[in-house]
Design an enzyme around this catalytic site. Structure first.
Site, PDB file in Angstrom:
ATOM      1  N   TYR A 146      46.615   8.597  20.325  1.00 17.93           N
ATOM      2  CA  TYR A 146      47.448   8.776  21.520  1.00 17.93           C
ATOM      3  C   TYR A 146      48.476   7.646  21.629  1.00 17.93           C
ATOM      4  CZ  TYR A 146      48.745   8.334  26.434  1.00 17.93           C
ATOM      5  OH  TYR A 146      49.451   8.183  27.588  1.00 17.93           O
ATOM      6  N   VAL A 190      39.949   5.596  36.619  1.00 20.01           N
ATOM      7  CA  VAL A 190      38.788   5.050  37.331  1.00 20.01           C
ATOM      8  C   VAL A 190      38.949   5.145  38.856  1.00 20.01           C
ATOM      9  CG1 VAL A 190      39.625   2.640  37.221  1.00 20.01           C
ATOM     10  CG2 VAL A 190      37.175   3.109  37.382  1.00 20.01           C
ATOM     11  N   ILE A 191      40.160   4.973  39.352  1.00 20.38           N
ATOM     12  CA  ILE A 191      40.351   5.016  40.815  1.00 20.38           C
ATOM     13  C   ILE A 191      40.092   6.414  41.349  1.00 20.38           C
ATOM     14  CG2 ILE A 191      42.116   4.879  42.643  1.00 20.38           C
ATOM     15  CD1 ILE A 191      43.074   2.298  41.459  1.00 20.38           C
TER      16      ILE A 191
HETATM   17  C1  UD2 Z   1      44.513   3.625  30.798  1.00 20.31           C
HETATM   18  C2  UD2 Z   1      45.146   4.996  30.788  1.00 20.31           C
HETATM   19  C3  UD2 Z   1      45.309   5.474  29.399  1.00 20.31           C
HETATM   20  C4  UD2 Z   1      46.004   4.442  28.522  1.00 20.31           C
HETATM   21  C5  UD2 Z   1      45.278   3.103  28.638  1.00 20.31           C
HETATM   22  C6  UD2 Z   1      46.020   2.004  27.925  1.00 20.31           C
HETATM   23  C7  UD2 Z   1      44.489   6.150  32.828  1.00 20.31           C
HETATM   24  C8  UD2 Z   1      43.628   7.202  33.411  1.00 20.31           C
HETATM   25  N1  UD2 Z   1      44.320   5.920  31.492  1.00 20.31           N
HETATM   26  O1  UD2 Z   1      43.211   3.703  30.316  1.00 20.31           O
HETATM   27  O2  UD2 Z   1      46.074   6.679  29.394  1.00 20.31           O
HETATM   28  O3  UD2 Z   1      47.344   4.321  28.911  1.00 20.31           O
HETATM   29  O4  UD2 Z   1      45.210   2.713  30.008  1.00 20.31           O
HETATM   30  O5  UD2 Z   1      45.200   0.917  27.708  1.00 20.31           O
HETATM   31  O6  UD2 Z   1      45.318   5.532  33.475  1.00 20.31           O
HETATM   32  N2  UD2 Z   1      35.699   2.783  34.046  1.00 20.31           N
HETATM   33  C9  UD2 Z   1      34.476   2.585  34.649  1.00 20.31           C
HETATM   34  N3  UD2 Z   1      33.892   3.648  35.253  1.00 20.31           N
HETATM   35  C10 UD2 Z   1      34.434   4.900  35.289  1.00 20.31           C
HETATM   36  C11 UD2 Z   1      35.687   5.083  34.656  1.00 20.31           C
HETATM   37  C12 UD2 Z   1      36.301   4.012  34.041  1.00 20.31           C
HETATM   38  O7  UD2 Z   1      33.929   1.487  34.635  1.00 20.31           O
HETATM   39  O8  UD2 Z   1      33.819   5.806  35.874  1.00 20.31           O
HETATM   40  C13 UD2 Z   1      36.366   1.625  33.415  1.00 20.31           C
HETATM   41  C14 UD2 Z   1      36.851   1.848  32.006  1.00 20.31           C
HETATM   42  O9  UD2 Z   1      35.824   1.622  31.074  1.00 20.31           O
HETATM   43  C15 UD2 Z   1      37.984   0.816  31.925  1.00 20.31           C
HETATM   44  C16 UD2 Z   1      38.539   0.785  33.358  1.00 20.31           C
HETATM   45  O10 UD2 Z   1      37.527   1.344  34.181  1.00 20.31           O
HETATM   46  O11 UD2 Z   1      37.475  -0.442  31.602  1.00 20.31           O
HETATM   47  C17 UD2 Z   1      39.791   1.605  33.520  1.00 20.31           C
HETATM   48  O12 UD2 Z   1      39.551   2.890  32.954  1.00 20.31           O
HETATM   49  P1  UD2 Z   1      40.601   4.084  33.030  1.00 20.31           P
HETATM   50  O13 UD2 Z   1      40.029   5.195  32.230  1.00 20.31           O
HETATM   51  O14 UD2 Z   1      40.974   4.342  34.425  1.00 20.31           O
HETATM   52  O15 UD2 Z   1      41.905   3.511  32.356  1.00 20.31           O
HETATM   53  P2  UD2 Z   1      42.114   2.765  30.942  1.00 20.31           P
HETATM   54  O16 UD2 Z   1      42.616   1.424  31.260  1.00 20.31           O
HETATM   55  O17 UD2 Z   1      40.948   2.879  30.072  1.00 20.31           O
END
Ligand code: UD2
Length: 309
Positions: A146, A190-191
């Protein structure tokens, strides 16, 4: 800033971010949404569907894209495979959509003399960075198909800008959140998951120790960044980080949520998610200086809106 009287296309316009762009522009412009409703949803168009032209098509469908773009002056290219896990499971499919689909959009713009394309890229192109906040000149290090496909899309924007005179502006979104973000997949933002679970009285699962940090930016600020990118003369051919310049840890975010909700929440700590970046924060100086971008929605305000819709 007002954009009015224009013929505009939003690819992925039934998706989370695309639908907000389409809705915002639909009152004073002729808006066409191209979306195959794979991750986008008709319900995201509720309230303004009668003000737009909707084309149910995949961006891999060259003919449909050419037809949709005909007559347009401005294209917001938000359509993409956005599921990172799907890109890992099927990298070819991901590339066909995110690179092939992007080329269809760019070719349609070239053929039909579109003036400008705003491209939705991602902070994912940076991978794990040593330096925080991250600036646009940081060497990219994509960690997933991606992320690689978004970086490729950016490079195609540059080629079309330099070789064919199409005005392109690339926005690297950080962690975007807000109403209409889909909360029901394990890979949802996550939000969206946390606010839904608090509303419905379910526990929150944190992957890892919760000390990972993210730059969470409201979709309202992201829409605004898109409008600025569409109007700015100095932004053409450039790439901008779109975040807030601030970051919080998941643990800090949970404290804010509990304070706003006025109650404690059960939090379960699980093992870290494979491939997670530890810290992420945008340097938004360039977007501020060149586009006049200035994020206006605080995390508290944004979370409140989701907790009490
Ligand atoms: C975001 C973007 C992704 C990509 C990435 C770049 C979103 C949804 N995804 O992924 O498209 O651009 O950034 O690095 O914006 N988490 C929990 N519990 C949950 C879900 C998530 O602990 O139920 C954690 C997850 O493991 C991570 C953090 O929350 O450490 C943020 O997760 P995310 O999926 O919202 O976004 P991210 O940063 O992985």
């Amino acid at each position: 800033m007002k954009i009015s009287g224009k013929d505009i296309v939003v690819t992925g316009g039934a998706g989370f971010i695309g639908s907000w762009i389409a809705e915002t522009l639909s009152s004073e412009n002729k808006v066409t949404v191209i979306d195959n409703l794979h991750t986008g949803k008709m319900k995201n168009l509720k309230g303004f569907a009668d003000r737009i032209r909707f084309i149910n098509a995949d961006i891999r469908d060259r003919e449909a894209v050419f037809e949709g773009v005909k007559g347009a002056e401005l294209v917001f290219h938000q359509g993409a495979n956005v599921i990172i896990q799907a890109s890992i499971d099927d990298p070819k499919m991901n590339s066909e959509i995110n690179v092939g689909g992007t080329l269809n959009v760019l070719e349609a713009c070239r053929k039909h003399d579109v003036k400008r394309v705003i491209f939705a890229s991602s902070s994912a192109i940076y991978g794990n960075t040593e330096k925080l906040p991250v600036t646009e000149d940081q060497d990219p290090s994509p960690l997933s198909p991606y992320a690689l496909s978004k970086l490729e899309g950016e490079k195609w924007m540059k080629i079309y800008s330099e070789k064919y005179g199409l005005e392109t502006v690339t926005l690297r979104y950080f962690n975007v959140y807000g109403p209409r973000q889909y909360p029901d997949s394990p890979y949802s933002g996550v939000i969206s998951i946390f606010t839904k679970n608090i509303r419905t009285g379910k526990p929150l699962t944190v992957f890892g120790d919760g000390e990972q940090t993210r730059d969470f930016v409201s979709v309202r600020d992201v829409v605004n960044a898109n409008l600025l990118a569409a109007e700015s003369r100095k932004g053409v051919g450039k790439t901008f980080n779109i975040g807030t310049g601030k970051s919080v840890s998941l643990n800090e975010m949970i404290s804010i949520l509990e304070k706003l909700a006025g109650k404690k929440t059960k939090v379960v700590y699980d093992k870290p998610r494979h491939g997670d970046v530890r810290h992420s924060r945008a340097d938004i100086t360039l977007a501020k200086d060149v586009l006049g971008y200035s994020p206006a929605v605080s995390l508290e305000e944004g979370l409140k809106e989701l907790l009490f819709p």
